[in-house]
Design an enzyme around this catalytic site. Sequence first.
Site, PDB file in Angstrom:
ATOM      1  CE  LYS A 153      -2.092  -1.933   3.537  1.00  0.00           C
ATOM      2  NZ  LYS A 153      -1.734  -3.343   3.353  1.00  0.00           N
ATOM      3  CB  ILE A 154       3.436   2.557   2.346  1.00  0.00           C
ATOM      4  CG1 ILE A 154       2.443   2.598   3.519  1.00  0.00           C
ATOM      5  CG2 ILE A 154       4.394   3.747   2.417  1.00  0.00           C
ATOM      6  CD1 ILE A 154       3.040   2.333   4.887  1.00  0.00           C
ATOM      7  CG  ASP A 173       6.626  -6.921  -3.101  1.00  0.00           C
ATOM      8  OD1 ASP A 173       6.454  -8.070  -2.643  1.00  0.00           O
ATOM      9  OD2 ASP A 173       6.082  -5.912  -2.614  1.00  0.00           O
ATOM     10  CB  CYS A 201       9.627  -4.827   2.423  1.00  0.00           C
ATOM     11  SG  CYS A 201      11.304  -4.531   3.010  1.00  0.00           S
ATOM     12  N   PRO A 202       7.826  -5.139   4.984  1.00  0.00           N
ATOM     13  CG  PRO A 202       6.612  -7.119   5.242  1.00  0.00           C
ATOM     14  CD  PRO A 202       7.091  -6.141   4.210  1.00  0.00           C
ATOM     15  CB  THR A 228       9.058   5.678   6.072  1.00  0.00           C
ATOM     16  OG1 THR A 228       8.736   5.020   4.847  1.00  0.00           O
ATOM     17  CG2 THR A 228       9.605   7.064   5.791  1.00  0.00           C
ATOM     18  CB  SER A 229       9.730   0.112   6.269  1.00  0.00           C
ATOM     19  OG  SER A 229       8.751  -0.873   6.172  1.00  0.00           O
ATOM     20  NE  ARG A 230       7.396  -1.860  12.443  1.00  0.00           N
ATOM     21  CZ  ARG A 230       6.456  -0.956  12.182  1.00  0.00           C
ATOM     22  NH1 ARG A 230       6.764   0.197  11.614  1.00  0.00           N
ATOM     23  NH2 ARG A 230       5.203  -1.183  12.511  1.00  0.00           N
ATOM     24  CG  ASP A 254       9.541   8.083  10.479  1.00  0.00           C
ATOM     25  OD1 ASP A 254       9.647   9.093  11.202  1.00  0.00           O
ATOM     26  OD2 ASP A 254       8.525   7.348  10.484  1.00  0.00           O
ATOM     27  CD  GLU A 259      11.396   2.792  16.090  1.00  0.00           C
ATOM     28  OE1 GLU A 259      11.927   3.104  15.020  1.00  0.00           O
ATOM     29  OE2 GLU A 259      10.162   2.746  16.271  1.00  0.00           O
ATOM     30  CG  HIS A 291       7.928   4.948  14.258  1.00  0.00           C
ATOM     31  ND1 HIS A 291       8.432   3.687  14.439  1.00  0.00           N
ATOM     32  CD2 HIS A 291       6.855   4.784  13.432  1.00  0.00           C
ATOM     33  CE1 HIS A 291       7.690   2.813  13.787  1.00  0.00           C
ATOM     34  NE2 HIS A 291       6.724   3.457  13.165  1.00  0.00           N
TER      35      HIS A 291
HETATM   36  P1  NAI Z   1       1.883  -3.848   2.829  1.00  0.00           P
HETATM   37  O1  NAI Z   1       1.688  -5.154   3.516  1.00  0.00           O
HETATM   38  O2  NAI Z   1       0.755  -3.258   2.063  1.00  0.00           O
HETATM   39  O3  NAI Z   1       3.130  -3.965   1.836  1.00  0.00           O
HETATM   40  C1  NAI Z   1       4.320  -4.612   2.170  1.00  0.00           C
HETATM   41  C2  NAI Z   1       4.928  -5.119   0.872  1.00  0.00           C
HETATM   42  O4  NAI Z   1       6.190  -5.719   1.193  1.00  0.00           O
HETATM   43  C3  NAI Z   1       4.062  -6.201   0.196  1.00  0.00           C
HETATM   44  O5  NAI Z   1       3.880  -5.910  -1.171  1.00  0.00           O
HETATM   45  C4  NAI Z   1       4.876  -7.467   0.392  1.00  0.00           C
HETATM   46  O6  NAI Z   1       4.710  -8.396  -0.684  1.00  0.00           O
HETATM   47  C5  NAI Z   1       6.282  -6.910   0.429  1.00  0.00           C
HETATM   48  N1  NAI Z   1       7.239  -7.860   0.992  1.00  0.00           N
HETATM   49  C6  NAI Z   1       7.023  -8.837   1.906  1.00  0.00           C
HETATM   50  N2  NAI Z   1       8.165  -9.528   2.117  1.00  0.00           N
HETATM   51  C7  NAI Z   1       9.101  -8.969   1.314  1.00  0.00           C
HETATM   52  C8  NAI Z   1      10.468  -9.256   1.070  1.00  0.00           C
HETATM   53  N3  NAI Z   1      11.090 -10.278   1.685  1.00  0.00           N
HETATM   54  N4  NAI Z   1      11.119  -8.481   0.175  1.00  0.00           N
HETATM   55  C9  NAI Z   1      10.498  -7.471  -0.478  1.00  0.00           C
HETATM   56  N5  NAI Z   1       9.206  -7.155  -0.291  1.00  0.00           N
HETATM   57  C10 NAI Z   1       8.510  -7.909   0.604  1.00  0.00           C
HETATM   58  O7  NAI Z   1       2.409  -2.867   3.956  1.00  0.00           O
HETATM   59  P2  NAI Z   1       2.345  -1.272   3.958  1.00  0.00           P
HETATM   60  O8  NAI Z   1       1.062  -0.824   4.557  1.00  0.00           O
HETATM   61  O9  NAI Z   1       2.739  -0.760   2.629  1.00  0.00           O
HETATM   62  O10 NAI Z   1       3.490  -0.947   5.025  1.00  0.00           O
HETATM   63  C11 NAI Z   1       4.863  -1.225   4.775  1.00  0.00           C
HETATM   64  C12 NAI Z   1       5.626  -1.111   6.069  1.00  0.00           C
HETATM   65  O11 NAI Z   1       5.619   0.269   6.483  1.00  0.00           O
HETATM   66  C13 NAI Z   1       5.002  -1.855   7.253  1.00  0.00           C
HETATM   67  O12 NAI Z   1       5.470  -3.150   7.312  1.00  0.00           O
HETATM   68  C14 NAI Z   1       5.453  -1.073   8.442  1.00  0.00           C
HETATM   69  O13 NAI Z   1       6.615  -1.695   8.960  1.00  0.00           O
HETATM   70  C15 NAI Z   1       5.814   0.294   7.886  1.00  0.00           C
HETATM   71  N6  NAI Z   1       5.010   1.380   8.445  1.00  0.00           N
HETATM   72  C16 NAI Z   1       5.675   2.443   9.016  1.00  0.00           C
HETATM   73  C17 NAI Z   1       4.971   3.511   9.518  1.00  0.00           C
HETATM   74  C18 NAI Z   1       5.660   4.703  10.108  1.00  0.00           C
HETATM   75  O14 NAI Z   1       5.016   5.525  10.774  1.00  0.00           O
HETATM   76  N7  NAI Z   1       6.945   4.887   9.894  1.00  0.00           N
HETATM   77  C19 NAI Z   1       3.511   3.502   9.520  1.00  0.00           C
HETATM   78  C20 NAI Z   1       2.915   2.375   8.841  1.00  0.00           C
HETATM   79  C21 NAI Z   1       3.658   1.351   8.346  1.00  0.00           C
END
Ligand code: NAI
Length: 343
Positions: A153-154, A173, A201-202, A228-230, A254, A259, A291
């Site tokens: 999504k992001i 991905d 990615c997560p 901005t992920s983890r 971020d 952290e 964050h």
């Molecule tokens: P999402 O689940 O929609 O997308 C994650 C993508 O990563 C998916 O397309 C998935 O197929 C892909 N993925 C999974 N394993 C992978 C790998 N080994 N290699 C490459 N890609 C892989 O998640 P969304 O909503 O886009 O969020 C992404 C990340 O952003 C979350 O996991 C979270 O950690 C982080 N996040 C950070 C925030 C912040 O405030 N800094 C707020 C919200 C989310």
Amino acid sequence: MKFAFFDVKPYDKASFDKFNGKSGLEFKYFESHLTEDTVDLAKDCTGVCVFVNDTVNKTVIDRLYKMGVKMIALRCAGYNNVDIKNCYGKLHVFHVPAYSPYAVAEHAMAMLLTSIRRIHKAYIRTRDFNFSLNNLTGFDLHGKTAGIIGTGKIGKVFINICKGFGMRVIAYDKFPSPDCGAEYVPLEKLFAESDIISLHCPLTEETKHIINSDSISKMKKGVVIVNTSRGALINAEDLLQGIKERKIGAACLDVYEEEADVFFQDFSGHIVSDDVLARLISMPNVIVTSHQAFLTEEALNNIAETTVSNILDFNKNGWCENELCYRCGSIEKCKKDRQQKCF
Ligand code: NAI
């Protein structure tokens, strides 16, 4: 239904308070993180509501279960801090899969622009009536290559934003999606060709330290890394080394692996003991936000609404769209019909 909220900040309270005392819900707010030491605060509660840096390990889960707590409502998307496997058969876990992918993707671009156009430096200079432009030279994004890791999504929103800037966008991905809007390439090619690498990615066993000395050695000189992920997607010591060697042109962070003990808190009057973080922050080409990417009004309202509807749906129907189901093998996309829950 009483819920113990952990790691509560004033902005959380503001968005959740409108639901407190309604529809049979009662919220108890705690500023402390959920840990093995604080878990007993959830005594007499139906559930706990937790955020990204709360600890939900086996000990905490077993203690919650013993106390009769039934639900863990995550008010965030990521769940790497929750031992989902150990929750199986004991506690139901819900998350908020999407609250505003725009909030995070826009923050990623805000950090990127701030960094490459030296806005953080210019802001401080002009406040001091220093109008010199020396050392503020940036570069155009137009025509540059952005490499996106994780096109969920992001990632997809960020791809669109980059395309709006006239960038070439390539992506990697593990589970490619047909409508991501970018050209999928192997990870090695993404490392080799990207001027900017943004992580979406997560955090999993596979993605932990995906940015390390080995991957950094494959990157272009001057690459800008945005996370901005983890935090643990990046080996912070390797990143620091890459910056010192002038291989990495800039880093926009971020999130940070360590952290949990620092972010979201005011340490301005203290000595920060994390040398790697302190050294990163001291670099002129590193921007750290705490964050913060999720923090928009839209996102906070969506988080509160979805968290509350997760709880109410589960209470009413015995199942919930956003339950995380370890048993089915695919944690978020239950292979069974959602209504035939695993437990
Ligand atoms: P999402 O689940 O929609 O997308 C994650 C993508 O990563 C998916 O397309 C998935 O197929 C892909 N993925 C999974 N394993 C992978 C790998 N080994 N290699 C490459 N890609 C892989 O998640 P969304 O909503 O886009 O969020 C992404 C990340 O952003 C979350 O996991 C979270 O950690 C982080 N996040 C950070 C925030 C912040 O405030 N800094 C707020 C919200 C989310």
